[in-house]
Design an enzyme around this catalytic site. Structure first.
Site, PDB file in Angstrom:
ATOM      1  N   GLN A 135       0.830  -1.205   0.000  1.00 24.47           N
ATOM      2  CA  GLN A 135       0.000   0.000   0.000  1.00 24.47           C
ATOM      3  C   GLN A 135       0.868   1.260   0.000  1.00 24.47           C
ATOM      4  OE1 GLN A 135      -3.567   0.158   0.105  1.00 24.47           O
ATOM      5  NE2 GLN A 135      -3.036   2.240  -0.504  1.00 24.47           N
ATOM      6  N   ASP A 221      -7.050   6.156   8.101  1.00 25.16           N
ATOM      7  CA  ASP A 221      -7.503   4.795   7.801  1.00 25.16           C
ATOM      8  C   ASP A 221      -8.674   4.512   8.731  1.00 25.16           C
ATOM      9  OD1 ASP A 221      -7.630   2.157   6.921  1.00 25.16           O
ATOM     10  OD2 ASP A 221      -5.765   1.508   7.889  1.00 25.16           O
ATOM     11  N   CYS A 261      -6.052   4.353   2.274  1.00 29.42           N
ATOM     12  CA  CYS A 261      -5.800   3.071   1.597  1.00 29.42           C
ATOM     13  C   CYS A 261      -7.086   2.419   1.101  1.00 29.42           C
ATOM     14  CB  CYS A 261      -5.029   2.130   2.514  1.00 29.42           C
ATOM     15  SG  CYS A 261      -5.921   1.677   4.015  1.00 29.42           S
TER      16      CYS A 261
END
Ligand code: CP
Ligand code: NVA
Length: 315
Positions: A135, A221, A261
């Site tokens: 990622q 995230d 992500c």
């Protein structure tokens, strides 16, 4: 048996190797967009082992292998012997005799390390509780496409100090940039890890607005990562003040990028205004998983193929 080159953590590769890979990813991306056939991994096979859910990782590795002329096989713990207690070491011996590379998404980092220690072919970390190197490789490639070198820049990480955050911290050491981490009390970067990365490239903040000031990338995230679902309710309360919003983007550097992500939860870690706004590059990050991982697969299986001019990761 020659020891294969694995990609288990971001710092398994050097700054020089990343310079090569980012340049290669750009070349491979350009070829793909131009419908040019690029089959360096003709007849080669990637095995993908998933112990957790995935959309992007599975798709990008599977499509990527096909586009490189090879094929990918999907295994999960539910319907393979992996879920019935076959030792990881035995599985590694068998799987790596039938394939050219293995990608694993699992829980503890120690599982992928045990697999790699018994594998005859390169092993790639497709996410563990501790790290998500593919990622961050794609995210840095995305930053380079927009702004050139990441060296000396500042990334503000807002929220949980999880696997993706840990990988940003490692990347900062390798590629010489800074990470500001803002977490609620009790969710700070673990002391051991903080010591491991030192203070040269990393600063912990209690106030997310302070962390975001002047940053070149604002990133976050989910508040509850896979495997931590039992803590979800508590986390929703604890992280309520750690949402990336328009005010936070306004204190960042002019031209700052918003990264995530994915998958994302609008209204939790990020507002819809930000993730769907003009500074957001989340779809590019997702797409670049494909191109960056194709460069990685090519490199781990075949080594360097092209000494063409490099992209500038360092000034
Ligand atoms: N970002 C990412 O790894 O997504 P998936 O969980 O869908 O693979
Ligand atoms: N931190 C998240 C990332 C998902 C791609 C998780 O581990 O669930």
């Amino acid at each position: 048996m020659k020891t294969p080159k694995h990609y288990l953590q971001f710092n398994d590769l050097t700054r020089d190797e990343y310079a090569y890979l980012f340049e290669r990813a750009a070349t491979i991306k350009r070829k793909f967009k131009n419908y040019e056939t690029h089959h360096p991994l003709f007849d080669r096979t990637l095995v993908m082992i998933f112990e957790k859910a995935s959309t992007r990782t599975r798709l990008s590795f599977e499509a990527g292998m096909q586009q490189l002329g090879g094929s990918a096989i999907y295994l999960n713990t539910r319907d393979s012997q992996l879920g019935r207690g076959e030792p990881v070491e035995d599985a590694a011996q068998v799987i790596s005799r039938m394939s050219d590379a293995v990608m694993i998404r699992t829980f503890e980092q120690s599982i992928i390390e045990r697999f790699a220690a018994n594998s005859r072919v390169p092993v790639i970390n497709g996410l563990t509780n501790e790290y998500h190197p593919c990622q961050i490789m794609a995210d840095i490639f995305t930053f380079i496409e927009h702004h050139g070198s990441i060296a000396g820049k500042t990334v503000a990480w807002i929220g949980d100090s999880n696997n993706v955050c840990n990988t940003w911290l490692q990347a900062a050491e390798v590629l010489d940039f800074n990470v500001h981490v803002a977490t609620p009390p009790g969710y700070e970067v673990e002391a051991d890890r903080a010591n491991l990365y030192g203070t040269d490239h990393f600063e912990q903040f209690a106030d997310p607005m302070e962390a975001a000031k002047g940053a070149d990338i604002i990133t976050t995230d989910v508040w509850t990562s896979m495997g931590f679902e039992a803590e979800n309710e508590e986390r929703m309360r604890d992280f309520a003040d750690f949402q990336v919003d328009g005010d936070m983007m306004r204190v960042a550097a002019p031209g700052a990028l918003f990264m995530h992500c994915l998958p994302a939860h609008r209204g939790e870690e990020v507002t819809a205004e930000v993730i769907d706004g003009p500074q957001s590059v989340v779809w590019e990050e997702a797409e670049n998983r494909l191109h960056a991982q194709k460069a990685l697969l090519e490199y781990l299986v075949l080594g360097r193929l092209d000494a063409a001019e490099r992209m500038p990761i360092a000034d």
